[in-house]
Write a protein that holds these residues in place. Structure first.
Motif, PDB file in Angstrom:
ATOM      1  N   THR A 657      -7.017   6.596   7.373  1.00 49.72           N
ATOM      2  CA  THR A 657      -6.646   5.198   8.056  1.00 49.72           C
ATOM      3  C   THR A 657      -6.461   4.165   6.753  1.00 49.72           C
ATOM      4  N   LYS A 660      -3.288   5.034   4.926  1.00 47.18           N
ATOM      5  CA  LYS A 660      -2.167   4.385   5.787  1.00 47.18           C
ATOM      6  C   LYS A 660      -2.121   2.799   5.658  1.00 47.18           C
ATOM      7  N   GLU A 661      -3.085   2.291   5.517  1.00 46.74           N
ATOM      8  CA  GLU A 661      -3.305   0.685   5.426  1.00 46.74           C
ATOM      9  C   GLU A 661      -2.626   0.234   3.966  1.00 46.74           C
ATOM     10  N   ILE A 663      -0.547   2.288   2.060  1.00 47.22           N
ATOM     11  CA  ILE A 663       0.709   2.677   2.157  1.00 47.22           C
ATOM     12  C   ILE A 663       1.439   1.416   3.078  1.00 47.22           C
ATOM     13  N   ARG A 664       0.996   0.962   4.158  1.00 46.51           N
ATOM     14  CA  ARG A 664       1.660   0.040   4.789  1.00 46.51           C
ATOM     15  C   ARG A 664       1.609  -1.332   4.015  1.00 46.51           C
ATOM     16  N   GLU A 665       0.699  -1.729   3.432  1.00 43.56           N
ATOM     17  CA  GLU A 665       0.865  -2.786   2.337  1.00 43.56           C
ATOM     18  C   GLU A 665       1.916  -2.761   1.309  1.00 43.56           C
ATOM     19  N   GLN A 666       1.744  -1.496   0.756  1.00 40.93           N
ATOM     20  CA  GLN A 666       2.840  -1.218  -0.437  1.00 40.93           C
ATOM     21  C   GLN A 666       4.374  -1.261   0.074  1.00 40.93           C
ATOM     22  N   ASP A 667       4.349  -0.608   1.475  1.00 42.51           N
ATOM     23  CA  ASP A 667       5.518  -0.929   2.192  1.00 42.51           C
ATOM     24  C   ASP A 667       6.182  -2.217   2.310  1.00 42.51           C
ATOM     25  N   VAL A 668       5.176  -2.936   2.670  1.00 45.83           N
ATOM     26  CA  VAL A 668       5.497  -4.506   2.918  1.00 45.83           C
ATOM     27  C   VAL A 668       5.917  -5.089   1.559  1.00 45.83           C
ATOM     28  N   ASN A 671       9.242  -3.705   0.914  1.00 45.46           N
ATOM     29  CA  ASN A 671      10.289  -4.369   1.829  1.00 45.46           C
ATOM     30  C   ASN A 671      10.789  -5.863   1.224  1.00 45.46           C
TER      31      ASN A 671
END
Length: 952
Positions: A657, A660-661, A663-668, A671
């Motif tokens: 998790t 994932k967080e 990766i999600r931040e890096q994805d944001v 973007n």
């Protein structure tokens, strides 16, 4: 002809031929006659006999009729007779009283259809005849093809699918101006598109949706007749279970055109049967687009469109309207249910809808009042339950609002809430209300641990003078009071509903399990129910009790010492037996109504007694059955190992998790950077476009300037203004001064050339004569003076370059003034500026040429300067050589002087010795010549002596 007249109009005296003989003769006539009129009369006679002698005509005349269709294409009348005859052979329109006779007739039609389509060319021929505009050919062709499809649909669909332009020809029937052909074309397309997704796609992409919606609008939409019904049936066939056509329907903005169908007025009394049928089909069409069996993405997209275009609002208006027929109201509730199912925006809107009552009540409350009212129709109550389930599906906000109406802090004594209605239905005398309320309340807890814990706070007042009990305790009390349930008539349905509610409530909620086990009577009741040998009706109750006990084992947090997980497993093993427990647990999935409820979310039951399972509960059973079975059979050691594995998995999950967080931040961030890049790219493109536009405008201005210059040149020369002439005079004077300065520079350049020549002469003389000075040359003979003069020459060349640069800047100033004059002349547009512009341009051209010439001279001087520097370097090297030679010669001179001094010293010593010897000789009496005597001698003698000395 006499023979045909005899067959049709009456037989001559004598024996009359039988029908078979007559048909045989007519077929021979069709095959052998050369006159078109004879063949036409024979085919007309076959048509008249085809209904009565269907088998005989079909057996003998089919081949001849097909040949007529192939050969006599020019005569529409005989084609129409042949097509009608084939239609009568394939399909019998007469009403048959007996079922066996009708079945026999259908078998005959299937046999003739199979015979007709054995040759695919026959179908292609029939499709080509549909292109004929003549009514007597096109209409019978449509009817014949429809009859063929009814008899052998699959085979004929395959032939039409591979036929070139086959479907397109049939689509043209919808554009026919004759309504009878258009309407029969609708029936034909209904048969053609049944069960064939490929043909459905082709029909849809042939603009079928647009044509059908236009026909419905022309016919009056919901107020239309049977044609509207046929259009709706065709639309349902095209869209049902066809995701491609559904997406095409949505992308084509056809959902927006459905909104006017559901506009109803205030007076809804006296609906015709056709209007009810049409509106029912329209509601089914909406449901097809948002059906739960569709892909989630497609359903969500259609739901969003329906809300945005106002279709959902229109359906809610019908839902709250008065005078709407019951079956339309039921179908509307089902339609609204699927439009809001899983869509948060639509669910929020539905929660805000109020019924037109005084005071206004939420639509949800009004619908729940109908659900728990036993006087309402069964299908309506099922529809309301489905609507409530769809409202709560994946809607935690709605779940919290429903549970909040049961909590003590939010109860309003002056109004009826949804929670109060559910509690009232849960404990009413009607078993169907018990079941519906239990299932509805279970959906308020579905996959929501927070609301399961909140519902434990609900307290109920059972009677006056007694303390309130919790809702969980009241459910278990009613469940254990079998005698009261027995008096209600359908005890199984009510108990099943309560058990499903308890299982949903306690699954994945250890706190609820602890509250349930805290009552000492609950576990003995469950074990007693499971261990008893009851009848078939009670088996389902035993299975649900086993499931509830298994939930108490699996989700037990061991907080109660008497009912830990291990003790409950021991209790099951001693009182029930593990194998018996698993067998009773399997009674749930083996029930015949379980599989029916698991198929789709909508509760569809033929009778109230069949209402036992809920769709979401079947999913819960499927999830828990295997888990509980393993939990009962596991030992304590295995459980410990499983707990350790579970903890490690939880730790692993937490790490995952965290990643994932991250990766999600890096994805944001990625973007955001992509957005910035896109923004900068767009800005760059915009700037590039602006630059291109500006360059285009500059080019346009240049073109306009050139055109204006040409135009001004053609208009003639006119005298300029005094001020501009004065400015031109000043510019001419400056140009004259610049020319004089240029002549002075040329003169100085010539002098420099002369000096360079003299330097060359000096260098040459130095090379040939060494360091000897050149007298009278006026040039210094030393290398130092030569270097000084070369440096002076270099300074003069640099000064001349500066002066030329000044001339270049003056030329640019003149160019600027000329541009100013030109621009002023263009802006003012006066004729006087034309001459000044021309004169300035000519002067500017001359000055530009002069500048180029000066630049060429400057380049020449630069080359001379480089050559001089090169010669200076050569001279410097020569001077260095000469200086070295001078040093050597000076050294030789000094050595010679030294030798000369030495010789003089030797000579002086010798003279002294000679003089001494002379004196001695004199003293000895020898004759010695004195120097005076020597001086008095003849000079010639001295010369002779000197020569003799030289010879020696």
């Amino acid at each position: 002809m006499n023979f045909i007249r005899g067959v049709i109009g009456g037989q001559p005296a004598g024996a009359q031929p039988s029908g078979v003989e007559t048909i045989q003769k007519l077929c021979d006539r069709v095959a052998s006659s050369t006159l078109l009129e004879d063949r036409r009369d024979a085919v007309r006679a076959l048509k008249s006999l085809s209904k009565k002698y269907r088998m005989e005509v079909g057996t003998q005349a089919m081949e001849h009729l097909i040949r007529i269709l192939q050969t006599d294409r020019s005569d529409s009348e005989i084609l129409g007779y042949a097509l009608d005859t084939l239609y009568n052979i394939i399909c019998n329109d007469e009403d048959e009283e007996q079922e066996d006779t009708q079945r026999k007739q259908d078998d005959i039609g299937s046999q003739f259809t199979e015979r007709f389509i054995q040759e695919p060319e026959n179908v292609t021929l029939l499709l080509s005849l549909l292109e004929e505009f003549d009514f007597h050919v096109r209409w019978p062709g449509v009817k014949l093809l429809t009859a063929l499809l009814k008899c052998q649909c699959t085979q004929l669909q395959g032939v039409i699918l591979v036929s070139p332009m086959g479907v397109s020809r049939l689509m043209d029937l919808l554009a026919d101006s004759r309504e009878v052909i258009r309407n029969d074309g609708l029936l034909l397309l209904q048969q053609l598109t049944k069960g064939n997704a490929a043909i459905q796609k082709i029909v849809a992409f042939e603009n079928a949706f647009e044509r059908l919606l236009d026909i419905m609008a022309e016919e009056g939409s919901s107020d239309g007749g049977i044609v509207v019904e046929d259009c709706l049936l065709l639309l349902l066939t095209l869209l049902k279970n066809n995701s491609s056509n559904q997406n095409f329907f949505k992308e084509g903005s056809y959902i927006q055109r459905m909104k006017p169908w559901f506009e109803v007025g205030d007076d809804n009394s006296g609906w015709s049967a056709q209007k009810v049928t049409n509106l029912h089909l329209m509601l089914q069409l909406v449901r097809v687009l948002v059906s739960p069996v569709n892909s989630p993405g497609a359903t969500a997209s259609c739901q969003k469109t329906m809300f945005q275009c106002g279709l959902l609002q229109q359906l809610c208006t019908i839902l709250m309207a008065t005078g709407v027929p019951a079956d339309i109201l039921t179908e509307t509730i089902n339609t609204v249910s699927e439009v809001i199912r899983g869509s948060q925006v639509n669910q929020d809107y539905f929660a805000s809808v109020n019924a037109p009552s005084n005071p206004p009540r939420p639509a949800i409350v009004v619908l729940l009042m109908s659900m728990v009212n036993e006087r309402q129709p069964f299908v309506l109550r099922c529809a309301v339950l489905y609507c409530f389930q769809c409202f709560l599906y994946k809607n935690q906000k709605g779940q919290s609002e429903i549970v909040a109406t049961l909590l003590p802090s939010t109860i309003d004594a002056n109004s009826i809430s949804a929670g109060q209605l559910l509690c009232g239905g849960l404990f009413s005398a009607d078993s169907l209300s018990n079941w519906c309320a239990a299932v509805a309340l279970g959906h308020a807890l579905q996959d929501n641990l927070t609301q399961k814990e909140q519902l434990l706070r609900v307290q109920l007042a059972t009677s006056l003078g007694k303390p309130p009990v919790s809702l969980l305790q009241q459910c278990t009390n009613i469940l254990s009071q079998g005698d009261k349930l027995s008096r209600r008539g359908s005890r199984v349905q009510a108990r099943v509903g309560l058990l499903m509610l308890l299982c949903t409530w306690m699954s994945n909620c250890p706190i609820a399990v602890t509250h349930f086990l805290h009552n000492q009577d609950n576990v003995p009741f469950l074990t007693a129910q499971i261990s008893e040998n009851l009848g078939e009706d009670e088996r389902l109750v035993q299975g649900l009790c086993a499931l509830l006990l298994g939930i108490c084992i699996y989700y037990n947090d061991n907080s109660l010492e008497n009912y830990t997980r291990e003790k409950l497993k021991q209790l099951v093993e001693k009182r029930i037996g593990k194998e018996n427990f698993v067998e009773k647990l399997g009674f749930i999935t083996k029930h015949e109504l379980y599989s029916r409820a698991a198929q789709k979310p909508q509760p569809t039951f033929s009778t109230p007694e069949h209402m036992l399972f809920d769709h979401e509960f079947t999913r819960l059973v499927k999830e828990l059955e295997g888990i509980i079975t393993k939990a009962v059979h596991k030992s304590s050691e295995e459980e410990k190992k499983e707990e350790e594995v579970k903890k490690s998995l939880e730790q692993h999950d937490s790490i995952v998790t965290q990643y994932k967080e991250l990766i999600r931040e890096q994805d944001v961030q990625l973007n955001e950077l992509k957005d910035q890049v896109a923004l900068l790219t767009a800005h760059q493109e915009q700037m590039q476009t602006t630059i291109t536009q500006q360059l285009s405008q500059i080019q346009q201005h240049k073109d306009q300037y050139n055109i204006l210059k040409l135009k001004l040149g053609k208009d003639g020369v006119v005298s300029g203004q005094a001020e501009e002439a004065h400015e031109n005079g000043l510019q001419l004077e400056e140009f004259t001064l610049l020319r004089d300065e240029l002549e002075e520079l040329r003169r100085q350049h010539a002098q420099l050339q002369t000096q360079v020549t003299e330097k060359d002469t000096l260098i040459t003389s130095l090379k040939t004569e060494g360091l000897r000075p050149v007298e009278g040359s006026g040039i210094a003979s030393g290398p130092t003076e030569l270097l000084k003069e070369v440096e002076a020459l270099r300074e003069q060349v640099q000064n001349q370059e500066v002066e030329i640069a000044n001339l270049h800047s003056d030329r640019q100033e003149l160019q600027r003034r000329a541009d100013t004059v030109v621009s002023s002349a263009v802006s003012v547009g006066e004729a006087g500026s034309v001459s000044q512009v021309a004169e300035l341009e000519s002067r500017l051209s001359a000055q530009t040429a002069e500048t180029h010439r000066l630049q060429e001279e400057l380049r020449g001087l630069s080359e001379v300067k480089a050559a001089l520097e090169k010669e200076l370097a050569s001279a410097t090297s020569t001077v260095a050589i000469l200086q070295a030679e001078k040093s050597r010669l000076q050294q030789d001179v000094s050595e010679s002087k030294k030798e000369q001094d030495d010789l003089l010293m030797l000579l002086a010593d010798q003279d002294q010795k000679i003089l001494t010897l002379k004196h001695k000789l004199k003293d000895l009496g020898e004759m010695v010549e004195d120097e005076d005597d020597l001086d008095a001698r003849d000079p010639s003698e001295e010369d002779e002596e000197e020569e003799e000395d030289d010879d020696e």
